[in-house]
Design an enzyme around this catalytic site. Structure first.
Site, PDB file in Angstrom:
ATOM      1  N   GLU A 107      -7.111  -7.480  -1.208  1.00 26.68           N
ATOM      2  CA  GLU A 107      -7.593  -7.305   0.158  1.00 26.68           C
ATOM      3  C   GLU A 107      -9.025  -6.784   0.150  1.00 26.68           C
ATOM      4  O   GLU A 107      -9.376  -5.897  -0.633  1.00 26.68           O
ATOM      5  CB  GLU A 107      -6.736  -6.294   0.935  1.00 26.68           C
ATOM      6  CG  GLU A 107      -5.400  -6.778   1.399  1.00 26.68           C
ATOM      7  CD  GLU A 107      -4.735  -5.768   2.329  1.00 26.68           C
ATOM      8  OE1 GLU A 107      -5.455  -4.968   2.966  1.00 26.68           O
ATOM      9  OE2 GLU A 107      -3.497  -5.767   2.411  1.00 26.68           O
TER      10      GLU A 107
ATOM     11  N   GLU B 230       0.816  -1.219   0.000  1.00 23.63           N
ATOM     12  CA  GLU B 230       0.000   0.000   0.000  1.00 23.63           C
ATOM     13  C   GLU B 230       0.852   1.272   0.000  1.00 23.63           C
ATOM     14  O   GLU B 230       0.763   2.114   0.892  1.00 23.63           O
ATOM     15  CB  GLU B 230      -0.949  -0.004   1.201  1.00 23.63           C
ATOM     16  CG  GLU B 230      -2.002  -1.089   1.121  1.00 23.63           C
ATOM     17  CD  GLU B 230      -3.007  -1.036   2.272  1.00 23.63           C
ATOM     18  OE1 GLU B 230      -4.136  -1.514   2.103  1.00 23.63           O
ATOM     19  OE2 GLU B 230      -2.648  -0.513   3.353  1.00 23.63           O
TER      20      GLU B 230
END
Length: 701
Positions: free
Chosen positions: A316, A160
């Protein structure tokens, strides 16, 4: 387990022979006995891939140069013996404490020049030479140790990017910023010209005089701020590329990815996607928001469009509640399933989660997991296990592509430029809000969108929507003009064509190089104060709609149709929405932020011109998306709501025995109508049609 064929358009693909199903796994939080139990339960739940060891650098290298890989070797072997592949992280998501304490200069600084302390994740400056050299070293160690392991399905670089640290104002970043500027402009005079430094006496004579736009005595040069946005995205891209280069050298046949965060302002994902093999995304629509799937649809459209329609992967999502909102509402029974199917409908070749086993300690101990705190008895495990079995029925969908005839332009320069503080007509006009509003209108009308750059390519699209293109260069204007000339329909929103890539207002004002195409000139931007609104009236039928936030005083050129006019205030009677024929196509300009019904009315007319249907009655719970391999279409019919809905299928899907179709989820034939319960779904396999099927709502109750 055998390897899948490479994804279309990529020389490397995830080494997995089925739709991906699994999640983040943190074995270093658990005992070896638990690892063995986890492998058994993963297999029972249908898990075929997990991501690890994302945050385990301190466990792998406990002191400088002294590695302990024994535990990770054991975990990977246990999982692979159970048939579970590995999305192997390079473990570079955050530095170990010993590295930070040895080199505190690598910690990031905020805009006030304050150094941020170690104690969370991403505790690094992206430009730090110390950090970059250690990242390259750790990546090489991981690649050389595990590059030949048969369980390695995909490289997972960092984690991320930009989530906590997307910009840094430290001395290392300042030096890197100056290097970036010199490479961009060549000479200091070139920079002075680009930045317009004659304003407020900001002229520079030495590169060393330039600093990042830290907190200053007043408003900061907007071009300096824009370039810092560009640089900051590029600095993280450079860090990403550093790891890619190592992995390409050591493991040239293994695909690489890094997990994106949907429609994220801070990073230009067009650039990031161009250098990786597989786009992956972390998506967390709020289950408490009954319309969150509409925004998620735009996020997923971006993910599949970043590499030209190539399948991507939802890496995710939450099985139930997250832990980071003010109020963390769990997903209702059935909501995880529909949200997973939603991503797959939009081109994801699987559905994965954060995380496998719910943590007992730390920041994310209340974040849901596939295996909840109650273990096998947890609702999340029962639901994810059931969905894992169901997912196998969708195997024919893997590798197919989404069909769309409408595209929406996403441009990071315009996003950054139109959000600069202290130098704009209104701080309330938000690029992302406009993009989501236009997407929501198309969603309501029943259309799936792809996402494109302002330069295209536009092949295969009949309608292109530009919610905002604040910053326009000639290449973009030429591409949009050519699209319209050959028969396309173009819709452009307010505050577009205002400046060039150096933040200079175009000669003659907005819409700059789009002026001839749109047939309008903007005389003044006319923001609408908070809590106030205006009104526009359609010329065709007198229907009235509200405006808010932003409007413009525009003049329409000869030959430009005025479709709607302002109906009150200082703009009363002036053009508000226009249409201009150009070549074989036409271009619309919407000069205000208008309510959704107005957007739907304009879009409905544009769709009608190209022979595309649209829903006369909108219902945001219903979504229809089609994936295709060219011979067979797989049409996902999704009910995102809590009420039962009934839809009607077009006759070409059921009226001819040769066109009989079946629902992959039930295995049953589908007739003229289809009833879906709350959070219900059907995935209809049928011979490919000339156009993606348009399915209409019959009733909802």
């Amino acid at each position: 387990m055998t390897n899948a064929q490479p994804a279309v358009g990529s020389p490397r693909a995830i080494r997995l022979s089925a739709l991906a199903y699994g999640g983040d796994y943190n074995p270093d939080q658990w005992s070896e006995e638990t690892w063995i139990e986890d492998a058994r339960l993963m297999k029972e739940a249908g898990v075929n891939i997990v991501s690890l060891p994302v945050f385990s650098w301190p466990q792998l290298e406990r002191t400088p140069g002294e590695f302990d890989f024994g535990w990770l070797d054991r975990v990977i072997d246990i999982l692979w013996e159970a048939g579970i592949a590995i999305d192997l992280a390079t473990a570079t998501a955050t530095p170990p404490a010993w590295l930070v304490r040895a080199h505190p200069e690598m910690l990031p600084h905020n805009v006030d020049g304050q150094r941020l302390e170690f104690g969370s994740r991403q505790a690094y400056c992206p430009s730090s030479p110390v950090w970059k050299s250690n990242v390259a070293r750790m990546t090489r160690v991981m690649a050389e140790r595990y590059g030949n392991h048969p369980g390695l399905a995909l490289w997972h670089i960092s984690n991320e990017y930009g989530d906590h640290i997307s910009r840094c104002w430290c001395p290392a970043s300042a030096a890197h910023f100056r290097q970036w500027l010199e490479a961009r402009y060549g000479t200091i005079e070139g920079l002075n010209e680009a930045w317009g430094t004659t304003v407020w006496g900001q002229r520079y004579t030495e590169w060393s005089h330039i600093e990042p736009p830290r907190t200053a005595s007043g408003p900061i040069n907007p071009t300096q701020q824009l370039d810092f946005e560009r640089f900051s995205s590029d600095a993280l891209l450079e860090l990403f590329q550093l790891e890619i280069d190592v992995l390409r050298e050591v493991t040239p046949d293994i695909a690489v990815t890094t997990n994106f965060m949907s429609l994220l302002r801070d990073l230009n994902y067009w650039d990031f996607a161009a250098v990786e093999d597989l786009v992956t995304d972390d998506a967390y629509p709020d289950p408490a928001d009954d319309t969150s799937h509409v925004g998620a649809a735009l996020n997923y459209s971006l993910m599949r469009s970043l590499k030209g329609g190539q399948p991507w992967l939802l890496l995710e999502q939450a099985p139930s509640a997250v832990s980071w909102r003010d109020i963390n509402v769990p997903k209702a029974p059935g909501q995880m399933r529909i949200m997973s199917l939603h991503a797959i409908a939009h081109g994801s070749d699987g559905a994965m989660f954060f995380q496998w086993r719910q943590a007992k300690f730390g920041t994310e101990k209340f974040h849901s997991a596939m295996l909840g705190h109650r273990g096998e008895a947890s609702r999340s495990f029962q639901e994810t296990k059931a969905f894992g079995a169901e997912l196998k029925k969708l195997e024919p969908v893997r590798g197919t592509r989404v069909r769309a005839s409408v595209a929406l332009v996403v441009d990071w320069d315009s996003w950054w430029g139109s959000s600069a503080p202290d130098s704009l007509p209104s701080q309330r006009l938000k690029w992302a809000d406009q993009a989501r509003a236009w997407n929501a209108a198309l969603f309501a009308l029943g259309h799936t969108v792809d996402v494109v750059k302002a330069t295209g390519p536009f092949d295969g699209y009949e309608l292109v929507v530009v919610p905002n293109l604040y910053m326009v260069d000639q290449a973009q204007a030429d591409a949009l003009t050519a699209f319209v000339e050959r028969g396309g329909r173009l819709l452009v929103g307010p505050f577009s064509g205002v400046v060039d890539p150096t933040e200079k207002v175009h000669a003659g004002g907005a819409p700059g190089p789009l002026r001839e195409l749109l047939g309008v000139e903007v005389d003044e931007h006319w923001p609408i104060p908070d809590a106030e609104h205006g009104t526009i009236t359609l010329a065709e039928n007198g229907a009235s709609f509200q405006t808010s936030i932003f409007s413009e005083w525009i003049d329409a050129a000869s030959g430009t149709e005025v479709l709607a006019s302002y109906a009150d205030g200082e703009l009363d009677g002036r053009p508000a929405i226009t249409r201009r024929a150009h070549g074989s196509g036409a271009a619309w300009y919407v000069s205000a932020v208008v309510e959704s019904a107005a957007l739907e009315a304009v879009l409905r007319d544009a769709l009608s011109e190209i022979g595309q249907p649209s829903r006369s009655t909108t219902h945001l719970d219903l979504e229809v998306v089609t994936r295709s391999d060219g011979e067979t279409d797989f049409t996902f019919v999704l009910n995102h709501g809590r009420e039962t809905i009934t839809v009607e299928l077009p006759v070409e899907m059921h009226g001819d025995l040769a066109m009989a179709c079946r629902d992959l989820l039930t295995g049953e034939a589908v007739g003229a109508t289809l009833t879906l319960p709350r959070f219900g779904a059907a995935v209809i396999a049928h011979p490919s049609l000339d156009e993606a099927p348009f399915i209409t709502l019959v009733s909802a109750n």
